[in-house]
Design an enzyme around this catalytic site. Sequence first.
Site, PDB file in Angstrom:
ATOM      1  N   SER A 125       0.857  -1.203   0.000  1.00 36.28           N
ATOM      2  CA  SER A 125       0.000   0.000   0.000  1.00 36.28           C
ATOM      3  C   SER A 125       0.880   1.234   0.000  1.00 36.28           C
ATOM      4  O   SER A 125       2.025   1.193   0.474  1.00 36.28           O
ATOM      5  CB  SER A 125      -0.864  -0.017   1.267  1.00 36.28           C
ATOM      6  OG  SER A 125      -1.435   1.249   1.497  1.00 36.28           O
ATOM      7  N   TYR A 139      -2.113  -0.996  10.237  1.00 32.42           N
ATOM      8  CA  TYR A 139      -2.212  -1.417   8.832  1.00 32.42           C
ATOM      9  C   TYR A 139      -0.952  -1.003   8.068  1.00 32.42           C
ATOM     10  O   TYR A 139      -0.346  -1.801   7.352  1.00 32.42           O
ATOM     11  CB  TYR A 139      -3.451  -0.770   8.222  1.00 32.42           C
ATOM     12  CG  TYR A 139      -3.638  -0.953   6.735  1.00 32.42           C
ATOM     13  CD1 TYR A 139      -4.164  -2.137   6.224  1.00 32.42           C
ATOM     14  CD2 TYR A 139      -3.312   0.065   5.841  1.00 32.42           C
ATOM     15  CE1 TYR A 139      -4.356  -2.293   4.862  1.00 32.42           C
ATOM     16  CE2 TYR A 139      -3.498  -0.085   4.482  1.00 32.42           C
ATOM     17  CZ  TYR A 139      -4.023  -1.268   3.995  1.00 32.42           C
ATOM     18  OH  TYR A 139      -4.212  -1.430   2.645  1.00 32.42           O
ATOM     19  N   LYS A 143       1.860  -3.250   6.028  1.00 32.03           N
ATOM     20  CA  LYS A 143       2.142  -3.111   4.591  1.00 32.03           C
ATOM     21  C   LYS A 143       3.617  -2.795   4.351  1.00 32.03           C
ATOM     22  O   LYS A 143       4.165  -3.122   3.295  1.00 32.03           O
ATOM     23  CB  LYS A 143       1.237  -2.034   3.990  1.00 32.03           C
ATOM     24  CG  LYS A 143      -0.238  -2.443   3.978  1.00 32.03           C
ATOM     25  CD  LYS A 143      -0.442  -3.717   3.192  1.00 32.03           C
ATOM     26  CE  LYS A 143      -1.879  -4.167   3.109  1.00 32.03           C
ATOM     27  NZ  LYS A 143      -2.076  -5.375   2.292  1.00 32.03           N
TER      28      LYS A 143
HETATM   29  P1  NAP Z   1     -11.432  -5.800  -0.087  1.00 36.92           P
HETATM   30  O1  NAP Z   1     -12.371  -5.262  -1.088  1.00 36.92           O
HETATM   31  O2  NAP Z   1     -11.790  -5.730   1.363  1.00 36.92           O
HETATM   32  O3  NAP Z   1     -11.059  -7.302  -0.477  1.00 36.92           O
HETATM   33  C1  NAP Z   1     -10.208  -8.072   0.340  1.00 36.92           C
HETATM   34  C2  NAP Z   1     -10.733  -9.484   0.363  1.00 36.92           C
HETATM   35  O4  NAP Z   1      -9.845 -10.260   1.216  1.00 36.92           O
HETATM   36  C3  NAP Z   1     -12.138  -9.579   0.981  1.00 36.92           C
HETATM   37  O5  NAP Z   1     -12.955 -10.474   0.264  1.00 36.92           O
HETATM   38  C4  NAP Z   1     -11.832 -10.089   2.376  1.00 36.92           C
HETATM   39  O6  NAP Z   1     -12.891 -10.761   2.998  1.00 36.92           O
HETATM   40  C5  NAP Z   1     -10.673 -11.022   2.081  1.00 36.92           C
HETATM   41  N1  NAP Z   1     -10.001 -11.406   3.320  1.00 36.92           N
HETATM   42  C6  NAP Z   1      -9.755 -10.618   4.388  1.00 36.92           C
HETATM   43  N2  NAP Z   1      -9.228 -11.338   5.365  1.00 36.92           N
HETATM   44  C7  NAP Z   1      -9.129 -12.605   4.929  1.00 36.92           C
HETATM   45  C8  NAP Z   1      -8.701 -13.815   5.504  1.00 36.92           C
HETATM   46  N3  NAP Z   1      -8.288 -13.879   6.781  1.00 36.92           N
HETATM   47  N4  NAP Z   1      -8.737 -14.948   4.768  1.00 36.92           N
HETATM   48  C9  NAP Z   1      -9.198 -14.911   3.499  1.00 36.92           C
HETATM   49  N5  NAP Z   1      -9.662 -13.803   2.891  1.00 36.92           N
HETATM   50  C10 NAP Z   1      -9.627 -12.662   3.605  1.00 36.92           C
HETATM   51  O7  NAP Z   1     -10.030  -5.048  -0.198  1.00 36.92           O
HETATM   52  P2  NAP Z   1      -9.273  -4.420  -1.489  1.00 36.92           P
HETATM   53  O8  NAP Z   1      -9.472  -2.968  -1.440  1.00 36.92           O
HETATM   54  O9  NAP Z   1      -9.569  -5.208  -2.708  1.00 36.92           O
HETATM   55  O10 NAP Z   1      -7.772  -4.691  -1.041  1.00 36.92           O
HETATM   56  C11 NAP Z   1      -6.996  -5.749  -1.586  1.00 36.92           C
HETATM   57  C12 NAP Z   1      -5.567  -5.584  -1.100  1.00 36.92           C
HETATM   58  O11 NAP Z   1      -5.055  -4.318  -1.567  1.00 36.92           O
HETATM   59  C13 NAP Z   1      -5.457  -5.552   0.413  1.00 36.92           C
HETATM   60  O12 NAP Z   1      -4.290  -6.244   0.823  1.00 36.92           O
HETATM   61  C14 NAP Z   1      -5.346  -4.074   0.722  1.00 36.92           C
HETATM   62  O13 NAP Z   1      -4.684  -3.834   1.933  1.00 36.92           O
HETATM   63  C15 NAP Z   1      -4.585  -3.565  -0.484  1.00 36.92           C
HETATM   64  N6  NAP Z   1      -4.795  -2.129  -0.752  1.00 36.92           N
HETATM   65  C16 NAP Z   1      -6.039  -1.642  -1.084  1.00 36.92           C
HETATM   66  C17 NAP Z   1      -6.199  -0.274  -1.329  1.00 36.92           C
HETATM   67  C18 NAP Z   1      -7.513   0.346  -1.709  1.00 36.92           C
HETATM   68  O14 NAP Z   1      -7.587   1.581  -1.861  1.00 36.92           O
HETATM   69  N7  NAP Z   1      -8.567  -0.403  -1.903  1.00 36.92           N
HETATM   70  C19 NAP Z   1      -5.093   0.571  -1.218  1.00 36.92           C
HETATM   71  C20 NAP Z   1      -3.859   0.038  -0.870  1.00 36.92           C
HETATM   72  C21 NAP Z   1      -3.719  -1.311  -0.645  1.00 36.92           C
HETATM   73  P3  NAP Z   1     -13.837  -9.895   3.995  1.00 36.92           P
HETATM   74  O15 NAP Z   1     -14.643  -8.995   3.106  1.00 36.92           O
HETATM   75  O16 NAP Z   1     -14.629 -10.948   4.691  1.00 36.92           O
HETATM   76  O17 NAP Z   1     -12.916  -9.124   4.904  1.00 36.92           O
END
Ligand code: NAP
Length: 243
Positions: A125, A139, A143
């Site tokens: 991130s 968090y 990261k």
């Molecule tokens: P998201 O929409 O919340 O998707 C993450 C998925 O991972 C969800 O389905 C979640 O399930 C699942 N998950 C969480 N904990 C888990 C576990 N213990 N075992 C299995 N699955 C699990 O998030 P996203 O925005 O796509 O983010 C994806 C990655 O990118 C993450 O690592 C995040 O930190 C990183 N990121 C995102 C952003 C952003 O702006 N969106 C920015 C920087 C970095 P639940 O819904 O049940 O939690």
Amino acid sequence: MKTALVTGAASGIGNAAAVRLQREGYDVLAVDRDPTGLGPLEEAGMRVLAADLSDDAARASVIEAGRGVDALVNSAGIILLKPILELTVLDLRQIYAVNVEAVWELTSKIGRTMPSGGAIVNLSSSSAKLAATTEAAAYASSKAAVLSITRSFAYAFGPRNVRVNALCPGIIDTPMQDTVLAKAAAARGITVEQLSEERTHSVPLGRAASADECAGAIYFLLSEDSAYMTGQAINFTGGLVMF
Ligand code: NAP
């Protein structure tokens, strides 16, 4: 046919990456703790595995299922917004179990089984590089750990021509981002729209990105076009972070 394992595939960036990889001809194994969210991917012809990556036994089953894949995308992650001085050890353990331990374990134990030419993308991130808010300190530290894990395993697997890179997204429109905006806006007593506008104002390109755009960068890091790149922390931030 090349094979890929994508974690966090039921939502957001992981979902878009799974769809993109299938479109690029990969046989995709989609992993998430949310079985309902995996349903549409199964209907689309992917193999699915519902597993909680913070649980040792479930994580072991994912590692076993992922043996020998060509591509691994560690996208599953969680965020906790809480004032830094109120964070507990339990909070840290919960975040680190998914964002750090699972990334370490899958990178290590699946990476060692990948064939020459294999590649791993770990979702870090922009918060690994920028302290945008103290509420996301746990968090952000997780990261930052992802970047170190990425570099160490890039060294470990380099001689076998297995590459490991990290993507550092900024503001991506996903359910996680929606949750962050809602909580942060409420804490500051402003609307989600106001906060969203404030945040994108600081982005040189002036907008958030879609999960599909992010999946494009992930695909690049898995493809032959990035064959000489490993151990990198690639910003995907619309210019918000430039180092
Ligand atoms: P998201 O929409 O919340 O998707 C993450 C998925 O991972 C969800 O389905 C979640 O399930 C699942 N998950 C969480 N904990 C888990 C576990 N213990 N075992 C299995 N699955 C699990 O998030 P996203 O925005 O796509 O983010 C994806 C990655 O990118 C993450 O690592 C995040 O930190 C990183 N990121 C995102 C952003 C952003 O702006 N969106 C920015 C920087 C970095 P639940 O819904 O049940 O939690």
